[in-house]
Design a protein around this motif. Structure first.
Motif, PDB file in Angstrom:
ATOM      1  N   LEU A  86     -18.499  -8.839  16.102  1.00 44.54           N
ATOM      2  CA  LEU A  86     -17.483  -9.717  16.740  1.00 44.54           C
ATOM      3  C   LEU A  86     -17.992 -10.964  17.695  1.00 44.54           C
ATOM      4  CD1 LEU A  86     -15.048  -6.674  17.406  1.00 44.54           C
ATOM      5  CD2 LEU A  86     -14.552  -8.515  16.031  1.00 44.54           C
ATOM      6  N   LYS A  90     -18.332 -12.722  13.636  1.00 42.54           N
ATOM      7  CA  LYS A  90     -17.685 -12.344  12.439  1.00 42.54           C
ATOM      8  C   LYS A  90     -16.484 -11.413  12.488  1.00 42.54           C
ATOM      9  CE  LYS A  90     -22.001 -13.654  11.176  1.00 42.54           C
ATOM     10  NZ  LYS A  90     -22.226 -14.891  10.603  1.00 42.54           N
ATOM     11  N   HIS A  91     -15.498 -11.503  11.473  1.00 45.81           N
ATOM     12  CA  HIS A  91     -14.307 -10.723  11.509  1.00 45.81           C
ATOM     13  C   HIS A  91     -15.046  -9.141  11.003  1.00 45.81           C
ATOM     14  CE1 HIS A  91     -11.659 -14.039  11.882  1.00 45.81           C
ATOM     15  NE2 HIS A  91     -12.397 -14.553  10.807  1.00 45.81           N
ATOM     16  N   ARG A 117     -11.292 -12.768  16.982  1.00 47.66           N
ATOM     17  CA  ARG A 117     -11.569 -12.470  15.374  1.00 47.66           C
ATOM     18  C   ARG A 117     -10.815 -11.042  15.179  1.00 47.66           C
ATOM     19  NH1 ARG A 117     -13.175 -16.638  15.661  1.00 47.66           N
ATOM     20  NH2 ARG A 117     -15.204 -17.681  15.085  1.00 47.66           N
TER      21      ARG A 117
END
Length: 358
Positions: A86, A90-91, A117
């Motif tokens: 995170l 990034k998701h 996210r």
């Protein structure tokens, strides 16, 4: 339908990680572009499957082409992997159980909120057809208002795998299978659990439970009996539910089952006493002929989207998550109440089921 294909790296390419890869191939919204695993055999499996193998987790996080990190590792490292992903922008899709404690989950949710996210937990058994059949019966009162549900999964193979035997890594059946059954119940029943009574099984001699039983009392009057067993050579039905107008049973995941409902149009005939053991009973005699109707199970309810397509739509801002983090927190709080009840050998009441889940 997603407007683009989103790239995924799977962290942990074991049984569940490789299963994710297989299912994602069937979607039009996500694509696995690589994997990261510490074990050489799994790295070889990934290469054979045609995926890029990252040499380190740092390399995964540094790759701007990676949009999503999917975590399929032992439970004790979910938090660190998720938060680092995170913070790298990034998701995250995280396998269940999401965390080792509610405090860990709070930290993960805070990290997601801080960077904006998407963080979703793979509670995939909300899509099981047996559950969705029961959900339709509950929502539509097919056999009248349900007042008792019994949800069980039984096997005779003990605890699977290796790390699932280890308490420090989040092993045991309450965390492995219980999280699914509890998630299904809380997703279906919009009511607070007001009391929990439970016991854990340690028949196999591990330091984690090889099964458990829990009785949940909901504020709206529904009682749920939840059981997981790994030493059951004869299995009980997957679902047994009682409503004010009838009873439903689903024997297995193949949806073998039926409904038996009261025949309100039939002639009212008193049941005849039967011999039961050495005595007579009318109370436990079968209903008189014509007093009930046996029917097939209804068609399952529909959730409208697969987990992966829903995740992609949430990223794009076109849908709400089907698995909401507040719901995941409620399950985590309930799991901790079940552990507490078993440890203290007493009914647990008034626990904070909704705390810190927003």
């Amino acid at each position: 339908m997603s407007s683009k294909i989103h790239s995924v790296v799977i962290v942990g390419f074991g049984g569940m990680g490789s299963y994710h890869a297989k299912l994602i191939k069937e979607t039009n919204s996500l694509e696995v572009v690589g994997t990261y695993d510490l074990l050489e055999a799994r790295r070889a499996d990934s290469i054979n499957a045609g995926y890029k193998v990252y040499e380190s987790y740092e390399e995964v996080l540094a790759d701007p082409a990676v949009e999503i990190v999917l975590i399929a590792t032992p439970n004790d490292v979910h938090k660190e992997i998720a938060i680092r992903a995170l913070q790298a922008g990034k998701h995250v899709i995280c396998e269940k159980p999401v965390a080792m404690s509610k405090e860990e989950l709070q930290d993960m949710l805070a990290a997601a909120d801080a960077v904006g996210r998407v963080f979703m937990v793979h509670q995939n058994r909300r899509w099981d057809e047996d559950f969705l059949t029961i959900k339709k019966m509950y929502d539509q009162e097919t056999i009248g208002s349900l007042f008792q549900l019994e949800s069980r999964v039984h096997g005779a193979n003990g605890i699977p795998g290796d790390w699932r035997h280890v308490k420090a890594q989040g092993g045991g059946m309450l965390l492995d299978w219980g999280v699914h059954l509890l998630d299904q119940l809380l997703f279906m029943i919009d009511s607070k659990v007001i009391s929990v009574s439970s016991s854990l099984s340690f028949i196999l001699g591990n330091d984690v439970d090889d099964g458990f039983e829990a009785i949940l009392q909901f504020e709206n009057g529904i009682k749920a009996i939840v059981e997981v067993g790994t030493t059951n050579f004869i299995t009980l039905p997957r679902w047994y539910v009682k409503g004010i107008e009838g009873t439903g049973i689903i024997e297995d995941w193949s949806l073998t089952g039926r409904l038996v409902t009261r025949n309100n149009e039939g002639e009212k005939i008193e049941p005849k006493p039967i011999r039961a053991g050495v005595g007579l009973t009318k109370t436990m005699a079968p209903p008189s002929e014509g007093a009930t109707i046996t029917e097939a199970l209804p068609q399952p309810a529909e959730l409208g989207s697969s987990f992966y397509d829903n995740f992609a739509a949430v990223i794009e801002g076109t849908a709400e998550p089907i698995v909401k983090n507040a719901e995941v927190m409620r399950v985590q709080n309930l799991i901790e109440a079940i552990f507490e009840s078993a440890e203290k050998n007493q009914v647990v009441k008034d626990f904070d089921m909704y705390g810190e889940g927003k």
